[in-house]
Design a protein around this motif. Structure first.
Motif, PDB file in Angstrom:
ATOM      1  N   ALA A   1       0.839  -1.205   0.000  1.00  0.00           N
ATOM      2  CA  ALA A   1       0.000   0.000   0.000  1.00  0.00           C
ATOM      3  C   ALA A   1       0.873   1.254   0.000  1.00  0.00           C
ATOM      4  CB  ALA A   1      -0.928  -0.009   1.210  1.00  0.00           C
ATOM      5  N   ILE A   2       1.983   1.191   0.726  1.00  0.00           N
ATOM      6  CA  ILE A   2       2.890   2.335   0.798  1.00  0.00           C
ATOM      7  C   ILE A   2       3.469   2.653  -0.580  1.00  0.00           C
ATOM      8  CG2 ILE A   2       5.031   3.207   1.810  1.00  0.00           C
ATOM      9  CD1 ILE A   2       4.455   1.363   4.227  1.00  0.00           C
ATOM     10  N   ILE A   3       3.994   1.629  -1.273  1.00  0.00           N
ATOM     11  CA  ILE A   3       4.601   1.914  -2.583  1.00  0.00           C
ATOM     12  C   ILE A   3       3.546   2.206  -3.638  1.00  0.00           C
ATOM     13  CG2 ILE A   3       6.630   0.538  -1.986  1.00  0.00           C
ATOM     14  CD1 ILE A   3       5.687  -1.515  -4.122  1.00  0.00           C
ATOM     15  N   THR A   4       2.304   1.775  -3.405  1.00  0.00           N
ATOM     16  CA  THR A   4       1.233   2.104  -4.338  1.00  0.00           C
ATOM     17  C   THR A   4       1.011   3.609  -4.378  1.00  0.00           C
ATOM     18  OG1 THR A   4       0.143  -0.044  -4.170  1.00  0.00           O
ATOM     19  CG2 THR A   4      -1.254   1.827  -4.763  1.00  0.00           C
ATOM     20  N   GLU A   5       1.210   4.290  -3.249  1.00  0.00           N
ATOM     21  CA  GLU A   5       1.144   5.751  -3.212  1.00  0.00           C
ATOM     22  C   GLU A   5       2.503   6.390  -3.531  1.00  0.00           C
ATOM     23  OE1 GLU A   5      -1.353   7.635  -3.161  1.00  0.00           O
ATOM     24  OE2 GLU A   5      -2.972   6.809  -1.939  1.00  0.00           O
ATOM     25  N   ALA A   6       3.559   5.928  -2.875  1.00  0.00           N
ATOM     26  CA  ALA A   6       4.878   6.539  -3.057  1.00  0.00           C
ATOM     27  C   ALA A   6       5.414   6.333  -4.468  1.00  0.00           C
ATOM     28  CB  ALA A   6       5.867   5.965  -2.041  1.00  0.00           C
ATOM     29  N   GLY A   7       4.923   5.319  -5.155  1.00  0.00           N
ATOM     30  CA  GLY A   7       5.408   5.010  -6.494  1.00  0.00           C
ATOM     31  C   GLY A   7       5.072   6.039  -7.547  1.00  0.00           C
ATOM     32  N   ASN A   8       4.246   7.020  -7.212  1.00  0.00           N
ATOM     33  CA  ASN A   8       3.943   8.090  -8.158  1.00  0.00           C
ATOM     34  C   ASN A   8       5.106   9.056  -8.330  1.00  0.00           C
ATOM     35  OD1 ASN A   8       1.057   7.645  -8.950  1.00  0.00           O
ATOM     36  ND2 ASN A   8       0.794   7.689  -6.738  1.00  0.00           N
TER      37      ASN A   8
ATOM     38  N   VAL B   1      10.602   6.852  -9.658  1.00  0.00           N
ATOM     39  CA  VAL B   1      10.292   5.429  -9.545  1.00  0.00           C
ATOM     40  C   VAL B   1      10.046   4.842 -10.928  1.00  0.00           C
ATOM     41  CG1 VAL B   1       8.690   3.725  -8.607  1.00  0.00           C
ATOM     42  CG2 VAL B   1       9.368   5.702  -7.223  1.00  0.00           C
ATOM     43  N   ALA B   2      10.862   3.845 -11.288  1.00  0.00           N
ATOM     44  CA  ALA B   2      10.753   3.215 -12.607  1.00  0.00           C
ATOM     45  C   ALA B   2       9.802   2.036 -12.611  1.00  0.00           C
ATOM     46  CB  ALA B   2      12.140   2.760 -13.068  1.00  0.00           C
ATOM     47  N   GLY B   3       9.579   1.424 -11.462  1.00  0.00           N
ATOM     48  CA  GLY B   3       8.702   0.269 -11.406  1.00  0.00           C
ATOM     49  C   GLY B   3       8.454  -0.159  -9.973  1.00  0.00           C
ATOM     50  N   LEU B   4       7.485  -1.048  -9.811  1.00  0.00           N
ATOM     51  CA  LEU B   4       7.034  -1.510  -8.501  1.00  0.00           C
ATOM     52  C   LEU B   4       7.116  -3.031  -8.452  1.00  0.00           C
ATOM     53  CD1 LEU B   4       3.741   0.595  -8.536  1.00  0.00           C
ATOM     54  CD2 LEU B   4       5.876   1.249  -7.406  1.00  0.00           C
ATOM     55  N   VAL B   5       7.665  -3.540  -7.362  1.00  0.00           N
ATOM     56  CA  VAL B   5       7.740  -4.990  -7.165  1.00  0.00           C
ATOM     57  C   VAL B   5       7.001  -5.331  -5.876  1.00  0.00           C
ATOM     58  CG1 VAL B   5       9.227  -7.009  -6.974  1.00  0.00           C
ATOM     59  CG2 VAL B   5       9.990  -5.036  -8.320  1.00  0.00           C
TER      60      VAL B   5
ATOM     61  N   LYS C   1       0.068   3.404 -13.580  1.00  0.00           N
ATOM     62  CA  LYS C   1       0.942   4.170 -14.461  1.00  0.00           C
ATOM     63  C   LYS C   1       2.339   3.584 -14.601  1.00  0.00           C
ATOM     64  CE  LYS C   1       0.083   7.771 -11.775  1.00  0.00           C
ATOM     65  NZ  LYS C   1      -1.115   7.351 -11.011  1.00  0.00           N
ATOM     66  N   LYS C   2       2.748   2.756 -13.655  1.00  0.00           N
ATOM     67  CA  LYS C   2       4.101   2.208 -13.654  1.00  0.00           C
ATOM     68  C   LYS C   2       4.061   0.690 -13.866  1.00  0.00           C
ATOM     69  CE  LYS C   2       5.809   6.258 -12.373  1.00  0.00           C
ATOM     70  NZ  LYS C   2       6.593   6.559 -11.172  1.00  0.00           N
ATOM     71  N   PRO C   3       5.076   0.113 -14.523  1.00  0.00           N
ATOM     72  CA  PRO C   3       5.139  -1.347 -14.666  1.00  0.00           C
ATOM     73  C   PRO C   3       5.336  -2.002 -13.305  1.00  0.00           C
ATOM     74  CG  PRO C   3       7.190  -0.350 -15.387  1.00  0.00           C
ATOM     75  CD  PRO C   3       6.235   0.785 -15.130  1.00  0.00           C
ATOM     76  N   SER C   4       4.845  -3.216 -13.173  1.00  0.00           N
ATOM     77  CA  SER C   4       4.926  -3.892 -11.873  1.00  0.00           C
ATOM     78  C   SER C   4       5.201  -5.379 -12.045  1.00  0.00           C
ATOM     79  CB  SER C   4       3.632  -3.688 -11.077  1.00  0.00           C
ATOM     80  OG  SER C   4       2.513  -4.195 -11.776  1.00  0.00           O
ATOM     81  N   TRP C   5       5.746  -5.943 -10.983  1.00  0.00           N
ATOM     82  CA  TRP C   5       6.069  -7.356 -10.875  1.00  0.00           C
ATOM     83  C   TRP C   5       5.471  -7.850  -9.565  1.00  0.00           C
ATOM     84  CZ3 TRP C   5       8.638  -3.495 -13.009  1.00  0.00           C
ATOM     85  CH2 TRP C   5       9.217  -3.671 -14.262  1.00  0.00           C
ATOM     86  N   TYR C   6       5.013  -9.106  -9.546  1.00  0.00           N
ATOM     87  CA  TYR C   6       4.295  -9.594  -8.359  1.00  0.00           C
ATOM     88  C   TYR C   6       4.708 -11.023  -8.046  1.00  0.00           C
ATOM     89  CZ  TYR C   6       0.683  -9.486  -4.837  1.00  0.00           C
ATOM     90  OH  TYR C   6       0.034  -9.466  -3.623  1.00  0.00           O
ATOM     91  N   MET C   7       4.961 -11.283  -6.760  1.00  0.00           N
ATOM     92  CA  MET C   7       5.231 -12.635  -6.279  1.00  0.00           C
ATOM     93  C   MET C   7       4.101 -13.078  -5.363  1.00  0.00           C
ATOM     94  SD  MET C   7       8.556 -14.218  -4.271  1.00  0.00           S
ATOM     95  CE  MET C   7       9.534 -14.272  -5.794  1.00  0.00           C
ATOM     96  N   VAL C   8       3.446 -14.178  -5.734  1.00  0.00           N
ATOM     97  CA  VAL C   8       2.381 -14.774  -4.936  1.00  0.00           C
ATOM     98  C   VAL C   8       2.971 -15.857  -4.041  1.00  0.00           C
ATOM     99  CG1 VAL C   8       0.257 -16.145  -5.009  1.00  0.00           C
ATOM    100  CG2 VAL C   8       0.618 -14.308  -6.672  1.00  0.00           C
ATOM    101  N   ALA C   9       2.672 -15.800  -2.747  1.00  0.00           N
ATOM    102  CA  ALA C   9       3.058 -16.853  -1.799  1.00  0.00           C
ATOM    103  C   ALA C   9       1.882 -17.827  -1.691  1.00  0.00           C
ATOM    104  CB  ALA C   9       3.396 -16.255  -0.442  1.00  0.00           C
TER     105      ALA C   9
END
Length: 260
Positions: free
Chosen positions: A100-107, A111-115, A197-205
């Motif tokens: 949630a933090i990087i979802t806001e701070a990532g603007n 920031v080139a991308g979100l993981v 707006k930014k590319p993202s990568w996701y790891m599911v546990a």
């Protein structure tokens, strides 16, 4: 372990080129070198140490945020302070509530991308509490609240619910050193989701009992993230599977657009 990690990196690289053009359509000619790691609720930044060591060994400039867990605004501000210290484009990486933090701070333009590592990625107006009600987690009742509104995980249940794939002694230490987290962070709505707006990568546990794996999959699909799943991984996947996590971050660093 070295060959295992190299194999994972190769698999991630091939998959990125064949399955997720939305996040990988414009590969960077040079890798992103700045990595900012954001921890989640009930822990602190020291949990990133195994991932930090791997990234630092591979030449990345890694910063670990120690946000206070006192409110979403304060935690976003702490993350932006870390971004202010970077000398170029950066990746924001988060676990759990840190998403949630990087979802806001990532603007932030840097920031080139979100993981996202088993992390929340709410949409505008959504809260973690609301999404958790839509996709209930198996261990959600292990979270309790103090009289002054802070939350923590029952230490007697911490190993089973939060860190089942960590050694018992390590989970016990985490349970006894966990950070109290303001309950309001889970009910604060997101205003401007950066993953739109930014590319993202996701790891599911896949064995996560704190965030439903189905909620994690929903987040990844909605954001058009490049997604990997780790069988048997608990919510503490960032500690129990550091090689896989570091490989995913390095994939993002190699392929994120370097213009931010």
């Amino acid at each position: 372990m070295k060959y295992h990690r190299l194999a994972l990196a190769l698999v991630f690289s091939v998959a990125a080129l064949t399955h997720v053009p939305s996040a990988e359509a414009a590969p960077s000619t040079t890798r992103i070198k700045n990595i900012v790691l954001v921890h989640g609720a009930f822990v602190d930044g020291s949990g990133w140490r195994p991932v930090y060591d791997l990234l630092a060994r591979d030449g990345y400039n890694v910063t670990v945020v120690q946000q206070p867990l006192s409110g979403l605004d304060e935690d976003v501000a702490a993350t932006k302070r870390a971004l202010d210290r970077q000398d170029g484009p950066s990746l924001l990486v988060a676990h759990s509530y840190g998403g949630a933090i990087i979802t806001e701070a990532g603007n932030d333009a840097r920031v080139a991308g979100l993981v996202y590592i088993a992390a929340h990625a709410p949409d505008e107006g959504e809260t973690e509490t609301g999404n958790g009600q839509r996709y209930p987690a198996a261990g959600r009742d292990a979270i309790t609240k103090t009289p002054d509104g802070y939350t923590f995980i029952d230490p007697a249940r911490y190993h089973a619910e939060f860190a089942a794939d960590l050694p018992a002694a390590e989970a016990e230490f985490e349970a006894r050193s966990q950070m109290f987290t303001a309950g309001k962070v889970f009910s604060t709505p997101i205003v401007d989701p950066a993953w739109k707006k930014k590319p993202s990568w996701y790891m599911v546990a896949q064995a996560d009992r704190i965030i439903s794996p189905d909620l994690e999959r929903m987040y990844a699909a909605r954001a058009h993230s490049y997604k990997v799943e780790i069988p048997g991984a608990s919510h503490s996947v960032y500690r129990s599977h550091p090689w896989e996590v570091a490989s995913l971050i390095e994939l993002a660093a190699r392929t994120a657009p370097s213009g931010g």
